[in-house]
Design an enzyme around this catalytic site. Structure first.
Site, PDB file in Angstrom:
ATOM      1  N   SER A  16       0.795  -1.229   0.000  1.00  0.00           N
ATOM      2  CA  SER A  16       0.000   0.000   0.000  1.00  0.00           C
ATOM      3  C   SER A  16       0.827   1.279   0.000  1.00  0.00           C
ATOM      4  O   SER A  16       0.480   2.233  -0.709  1.00  0.00           O
ATOM      5  CB  SER A  16      -0.978  -0.005   1.186  1.00  0.00           C
ATOM      6  OG  SER A  16      -1.976  -0.981   1.001  1.00  0.00           O
ATOM      7  N   THR A  61      -6.875  -2.996   7.703  1.00  0.00           N
ATOM      8  CA  THR A  61      -6.781  -4.362   7.207  1.00  0.00           C
ATOM      9  C   THR A  61      -6.834  -5.344   8.370  1.00  0.00           C
ATOM     10  O   THR A  61      -7.155  -4.968   9.505  1.00  0.00           O
ATOM     11  CB  THR A  61      -5.505  -4.539   6.346  1.00  0.00           C
ATOM     12  OG1 THR A  61      -5.555  -5.802   5.681  1.00  0.00           O
ATOM     13  CG2 THR A  61      -4.243  -4.430   7.182  1.00  0.00           C
ATOM     14  N   LYS A  65     -11.101  -4.763  10.455  1.00  0.00           N
ATOM     15  CA  LYS A  65     -12.118  -4.157   9.591  1.00  0.00           C
ATOM     16  C   LYS A  65     -13.496  -4.093  10.251  1.00  0.00           C
ATOM     17  O   LYS A  65     -14.292  -3.204   9.943  1.00  0.00           O
ATOM     18  CB  LYS A  65     -12.199  -4.903   8.259  1.00  0.00           C
ATOM     19  CG  LYS A  65     -10.952  -4.722   7.407  1.00  0.00           C
ATOM     20  CD  LYS A  65     -11.082  -5.407   6.066  1.00  0.00           C
ATOM     21  CE  LYS A  65      -9.811  -5.207   5.244  1.00  0.00           C
ATOM     22  NZ  LYS A  65      -9.923  -5.808   3.893  1.00  0.00           N
ATOM     23  N   ASP A 101     -13.083  -1.887  -0.467  1.00  0.00           N
ATOM     24  CA  ASP A 101     -12.769  -3.246  -0.916  1.00  0.00           C
ATOM     25  C   ASP A 101     -13.806  -3.730  -1.927  1.00  0.00           C
ATOM     26  O   ASP A 101     -13.484  -4.458  -2.868  1.00  0.00           O
ATOM     27  CB  ASP A 101     -12.757  -4.214   0.267  1.00  0.00           C
ATOM     28  CG  ASP A 101     -11.472  -4.163   1.063  1.00  0.00           C
ATOM     29  OD1 ASP A 101     -10.443  -3.721   0.513  1.00  0.00           O
ATOM     30  OD2 ASP A 101     -11.495  -4.569   2.240  1.00  0.00           O
ATOM     31  N   GLY A 126     -13.649 -13.232   7.304  1.00  0.00           N
ATOM     32  CA  GLY A 126     -13.199 -11.936   7.821  1.00  0.00           C
ATOM     33  C   GLY A 126     -13.757 -10.758   7.056  1.00  0.00           C
ATOM     34  O   GLY A 126     -14.695 -10.878   6.257  1.00  0.00           O
ATOM     35  N   GLY A 127     -13.156  -9.585   7.289  1.00  0.00           N
ATOM     36  CA  GLY A 127     -13.664  -8.354   6.699  1.00  0.00           C
ATOM     37  C   GLY A 127     -13.685  -8.364   5.185  1.00  0.00           C
ATOM     38  O   GLY A 127     -14.654  -7.907   4.566  1.00  0.00           O
ATOM     39  N   TYR A 211      -1.663 -10.872  -2.885  1.00  0.00           N
ATOM     40  CA  TYR A 211      -0.876 -10.336  -3.999  1.00  0.00           C
ATOM     41  C   TYR A 211       0.628 -10.468  -3.775  1.00  0.00           C
ATOM     42  O   TYR A 211       1.416 -10.194  -4.674  1.00  0.00           O
ATOM     43  CB  TYR A 211      -1.245  -8.865  -4.251  1.00  0.00           C
ATOM     44  CG  TYR A 211      -1.075  -7.969  -3.051  1.00  0.00           C
ATOM     45  CD1 TYR A 211       0.115  -7.299  -2.812  1.00  0.00           C
ATOM     46  CD2 TYR A 211      -2.121  -7.795  -2.139  1.00  0.00           C
ATOM     47  CE1 TYR A 211       0.282  -6.486  -1.705  1.00  0.00           C
ATOM     48  CE2 TYR A 211      -1.968  -6.987  -1.023  1.00  0.00           C
ATOM     49  CZ  TYR A 211      -0.766  -6.336  -0.819  1.00  0.00           C
ATOM     50  OH  TYR A 211      -0.617  -5.543   0.291  1.00  0.00           O
TER      51      TYR A 211
END
Length: 268
Positions: A16, A61, A65, A101, A126-127, A211
């Protein structure tokens, strides 16, 4: 100078800061983007507000979240429906939560042959999985098999069924869009796969939100089985652009143009 950051527990893998740095340079904006690591036992409401006193806006993250939602003054209705916040905006002294997201996940799913899927297998609860769940519903992909280590109940809603990983491995579920929303496959997990190769080979396409590495073991399985697949980099970049639009009050910032610039500037 404006200050932004990413709040999470373990962030050494995060791309990020690079992505937002490219955006700041493109926009000629004097701003920084930092990694804000906190352990869960140290992130109560006061600690969160201390963080927000320093930053103009943050991303959120794993595993926060949903955790930080009670600490906010306002939650965007779309984020409330999802049940997770990944972007916090400071506006007129108020902290407002959004979920960007969703936009990144939706675009990534649309890049796959999702219309061919006879259902979806969603790994994790999860989130991120909450945002993906809303995307799957928007694309009218059903049934949805949500897989976790400890499913709370077998059937949780219309056309949604919860399974554990052993059930998924033994059931003959095929032709689905398989989405990995767990951290299994990251370098810290020694490139493990959340599901066996045989499960991957039966599906119509695979989307792994991870990623780093760019090709996880899960995606390597998909490649070996000639299953269309995609990693999470596009999702990360798109949600970042959407977060910047909120932080900077720039709704007209062109996502396609910015995404193209990011792809030209960044490689893993």
């Amino acid at each position: 100078m404006k200050k932004f950051g990413l709040l999470g527990q373990k962030l050494s893998y995060s791309f990020s800061p690079v992505i937002h740095g490219v955006i700041f340079e493109y926009l000629k904006l004097d701003a920084t983007y930092s990694l804000i690591e906190r352990e869960p036992e140290l992130l109560d409401q006061k600690a969160f507000h201390d963080i927000m006193a320093v930053y103009d806006g943050i991303n959120v993250t794993i595993p926060y979240k949903s955790h930080i939602m009670p600490f906010l003054d306002e939650i965007d209705p779309a984020a409330a429906r999802i049940g997770a916040v990944n972007t916090v905006v400071k506006r007129d002294g108020r902290l407002i939560g959004y979920n960007t997201d969703y936009f990144g996940a939706l675009a990534s799913l649309k890049a796959l042959p999702y219309s061919e899927a006879t259902g979806a297998i969603l790994l994790g609860t999860g989130g991120s999985s909450k945002a993906v769940m809303q995307c799957l519903k928007a694309l009218e992909i059903e049934p949805i098999y949500q897989v976790s280590r400890t499913p709370e109940t077998n059937i949780v809603g219309e056309n949604i069924r919860q399974l554990d990983y052993e059930m998924l491995a033994t059931m003959d579920i095929s032709g689905c869009l398989l989405v990995n929303c767990t951290p299994v496959g990251m370098e810290t997990y020694e490139y493990a796969s959340p599901v066996p190769k045989a499960v991957v080979g039966r599906q119509s396409s695979v989307f792994d939100l991870i990623y780093v590495p760019a090709v996880t073991t899960l995606l390597a399985y998909a490649n070996e089985e000639n299953v269309p697949h995609q990693n999470g980099l596009d999702m990360l970049m798109i949600q970042a652009v959407e977060a910047e639009k909120l932080w900077l009050s720039m709704p007209d910032l062109q996502q396609d143009q910015m995404l193209s610039h990011l792809k030209d500037s960044i490689s893993i």
